[in-house]
Design a protein around this motif. Structure first.
Motif, PDB file in Angstrom:
ATOM      1  N   ASP A  89       0.832  -1.209   0.000  1.00 35.70           N
ATOM      2  CA  ASP A  89       0.000   0.000   0.000  1.00 35.70           C
ATOM      3  C   ASP A  89       0.864   1.255   0.000  1.00 35.70           C
ATOM      4  N   ARG A  90       0.429   2.238  -0.776  1.00 39.54           N
ATOM      5  CA  ARG A  90       1.066   3.553  -0.695  1.00 39.54           C
ATOM      6  C   ARG A  90       0.387   4.361   0.413  1.00 39.54           C
ATOM      7  N   LEU A  91       1.175   5.168   1.098  1.00 40.77           N
ATOM      8  CA  LEU A  91       0.649   5.929   2.220  1.00 40.77           C
ATOM      9  C   LEU A  91      -0.441   6.897   1.773  1.00 40.77           C
ATOM     10  N   ARG A  92      -0.276   7.486   0.595  1.00 38.39           N
ATOM     11  CA  ARG A  92      -1.287   8.430   0.113  1.00 38.39           C
ATOM     12  C   ARG A  92      -2.634   7.725  -0.066  1.00 38.39           C
ATOM     13  N   SER A  93      -2.615   6.485  -0.542  1.00 36.79           N
ATOM     14  CA  SER A  93      -3.860   5.734  -0.711  1.00 36.79           C
ATOM     15  C   SER A  93      -4.503   5.445   0.641  1.00 36.79           C
ATOM     16  N   ALA A  94      -3.677   5.131   1.638  1.00 35.40           N
ATOM     17  CA  ALA A  94      -4.206   4.878   2.977  1.00 35.40           C
ATOM     18  C   ALA A  94      -4.841   6.136   3.553  1.00 35.40           C
ATOM     19  N   LEU A  95      -4.239   7.268   3.292  1.00 34.43           N
ATOM     20  CA  LEU A  95      -4.799   8.540   3.769  1.00 34.43           C
ATOM     21  C   LEU A  95      -6.131   8.834   3.065  1.00 34.43           C
ATOM     22  N   PRO A 121       4.488  10.785   1.976  1.00 33.96           N
ATOM     23  CA  PRO A 121       3.252  10.051   1.674  1.00 33.96           C
ATOM     24  C   PRO A 121       3.295   9.302   0.353  1.00 33.96           C
ATOM     25  N   GLY A 122       4.315   9.556  -0.469  1.00 34.47           N
ATOM     26  CA  GLY A 122       4.433   8.848  -1.735  1.00 34.47           C
ATOM     27  C   GLY A 122       5.047   7.464  -1.586  1.00 34.47           C
ATOM     28  N   LYS A 123       5.560   7.153  -0.401  1.00 35.04           N
ATOM     29  CA  LYS A 123       6.205   5.860  -0.189  1.00 35.04           C
ATOM     30  C   LYS A 123       5.181   4.748  -0.002  1.00 35.04           C
ATOM     31  N   ARG A 124       5.658   3.519  -0.191  1.00 34.51           N
ATOM     32  CA  ARG A 124       4.877   2.354   0.168  1.00 34.51           C
ATOM     33  C   ARG A 124       5.168   1.978   1.625  1.00 34.51           C
ATOM     34  N   VAL A 125       4.259   1.229   2.217  1.00 33.49           N
ATOM     35  CA  VAL A 125       4.438   0.806   3.599  1.00 33.49           C
ATOM     36  C   VAL A 125       5.739   0.026   3.761  1.00 33.49           C
ATOM     37  N   SER A 126       6.079  -0.777   2.771  1.00 29.71           N
ATOM     38  CA  SER A 126       7.288  -1.603   2.847  1.00 29.71           C
ATOM     39  C   SER A 126       8.563  -0.777   2.949  1.00 29.71           C
ATOM     40  N   ALA A 127       8.508   0.486   2.522  1.00 26.29           N
ATOM     41  CA  ALA A 127       9.699   1.341   2.550  1.00 26.29           C
ATOM     42  C   ALA A 127       9.877   2.068   3.873  1.00 26.29           C
ATOM     43  N   LEU A 128       8.931   1.902   4.786  1.00 26.74           N
ATOM     44  CA  LEU A 128       9.004   2.611   6.065  1.00 26.74           C
ATOM     45  C   LEU A 128       9.832   1.838   7.079  1.00 26.74           C
ATOM     46  N   SER A 129      10.566   2.564   7.898  1.00 28.90           N
ATOM     47  CA  SER A 129      11.257   1.954   9.023  1.00 28.90           C
ATOM     48  C   SER A 129      10.231   1.604  10.106  1.00 28.90           C
ATOM     49  N   ARG A 130      10.664   0.874  11.122  1.00 30.02           N
ATOM     50  CA  ARG A 130       9.745   0.516  12.221  1.00 30.02           C
ATOM     51  C   ARG A 130       9.194   1.777  12.880  1.00 30.02           C
ATOM     52  N   GLY A 131      10.040   2.742  13.110  1.00 28.39           N
ATOM     53  CA  GLY A 131       9.590   3.982  13.737  1.00 28.39           C
ATOM     54  C   GLY A 131       8.639   4.767  12.858  1.00 28.39           C
ATOM     55  N   GLN A 132       8.894   4.776  11.535  1.00 25.78           N
ATOM     56  CA  GLN A 132       8.019   5.493  10.613  1.00 25.78           C
ATOM     57  C   GLN A 132       6.648   4.829  10.529  1.00 25.78           C
ATOM     58  N   ARG A 133       6.611   3.501  10.617  1.00 26.32           N
ATOM     59  CA  ARG A 133       5.312   2.811  10.634  1.00 26.32           C
ATOM     60  C   ARG A 133       4.500   3.242  11.845  1.00 26.32           C
ATOM     61  N   SER A 134       5.160   3.311  13.004  1.00 21.73           N
ATOM     62  CA  SER A 134       4.465   3.749  14.208  1.00 21.73           C
ATOM     63  C   SER A 134       3.979   5.189  14.058  1.00 21.73           C
TER      64      SER A 134
END
Length: 292
Positions: A89-95, A121-134
């Motif tokens: 998922d892309r973050l923008r789509s989740a928003l 917000p253009g990143k995918r969830v897979s590209a986020l660090s653990r802290g960024q996911r939180s």
């Protein structure tokens, strides 16, 4: 949104995660939910948020049964530490999805939070660090501004700076847009000042539900000569104790009035407060019957 929980039980096979819990939570407050791993916190929150059907009992939100109730669901946001999104998922789509699902969604505030936590917000969830996911979970939870907002250990993976920013944003936005917030955490002393009331769970049961200030004044440590401490502690609930030579230190549960402290000091005793975290440790390390 007010919450009424009546004889709530959640089972997983033979395991009882939540054991006949009853709670009344008034609306428009920040609640801290504390408990050791496996205490039943997430199971309780899942039942409140209608993510899990109770095995027994009922959860009422503003007087309506919560489970499979679309009116309640639209006004409830439950952010878990796992971030319920696919890695693709892309973050923008989740928003965008959150904006469609939540009538109270504030897009400008979401954009501000993305900037605060330095999330693209253009990143995918897979590209986020653990802290960024939180941090992204925090964005979804705060920007939704739902009347009932539940954050289940949403700080996991965030560094000290990000957690501090989270606490500041949560409090500032709550003061501007009051709502009912339940925050589950293990970082008790770090976040305790946010809580108006504290709920402590242990082995599936609620053992404490009280105002934060009342809990801060609930216990006391007493240190001094062994015999004098023993005499002072007689008949009181002892949460913990240590002895070194002729010196004894005990942690007592319960309020001690100023007159008792004055007399104790005259007998060579010293007194100190215990923080919410220390009280939590003492209560949840006791046998279940003793901690009630």
């Amino acid at each position: 949104m007010s919450i009424e929980i009546r004889d709530l039980t959640v089972r997983y096979g033979r395991t009882v995660a939540v054991d006949s819990v009853g709670l009344d939570l008034a609306g428009g407050k920040i609640y801290g939910l504390l408990g050791r791993n496996g205490s039943g916190k997430t199971s309780l929150l899942s039942a409140i948020a209608s993510y899990r059907k109770p095995s027994a009992g009922v959860v009422l939100i503003d007087g309506e049964e919560a489970y499979e109730n679309p009116r309640v669901a639209r006004r409830t946001c439950f952010i878990r530490d796992t971030l319920d999104l696919s890695d693709s998922d892309r973050l923008r789509s989740a928003l965008d999805l959150a904006a469609r699902l939540r009538p109270t969604w504030d897009q400008p505030y979401a954009e501000k939070l993305l900037d605060v936590f330095q999330i693209d917000p253009g990143k995918r969830v897979s590209a986020l660090s653990r802290g960024q996911r939180s941090a992204f979970g925090v964005v979804l939870g705060l920007a939704a501004r739902t009347p009932l907002t539940i954050l289940d250990e949403s700080y996991l993976g965030m560094d000290a700076v990000a957690r501090t920013l989270f606490y500041r944003e949560l409090l500032a936005d709550y003061l501007e847009h009051p709502r009912t917030i339940i925050l589950s955490t293990h970082l008790i002393e770090e976040v305790a000042d946010l809580f108006e009331r504290v709920i402590i769970m242990d082995r599936g049961r609620v053992i404490v539900h009280d105002e934060t200030d009342a809990l801060r004044g609930r216990g006391v440590t007493v240190t001094g000569p062994y015999e004098a401490v023993t005499a002072f502690a007689a008949g009181r609930v002892i949460l913990g104790e240590q002895t070194l030579g002729g010196v004894r230190a005990v942690t007592l549960d319960g309020h001690v009035d100023p007159g008792e402290i004055e007399r104790g000091e005259a007998a060579g005793l010293s007194f100190g407060p215990i923080g919410i975290q220390d009280l939590f440790v003492h209560l949840t390390s006791q046998p279940l019957e003793a901690s009630r």
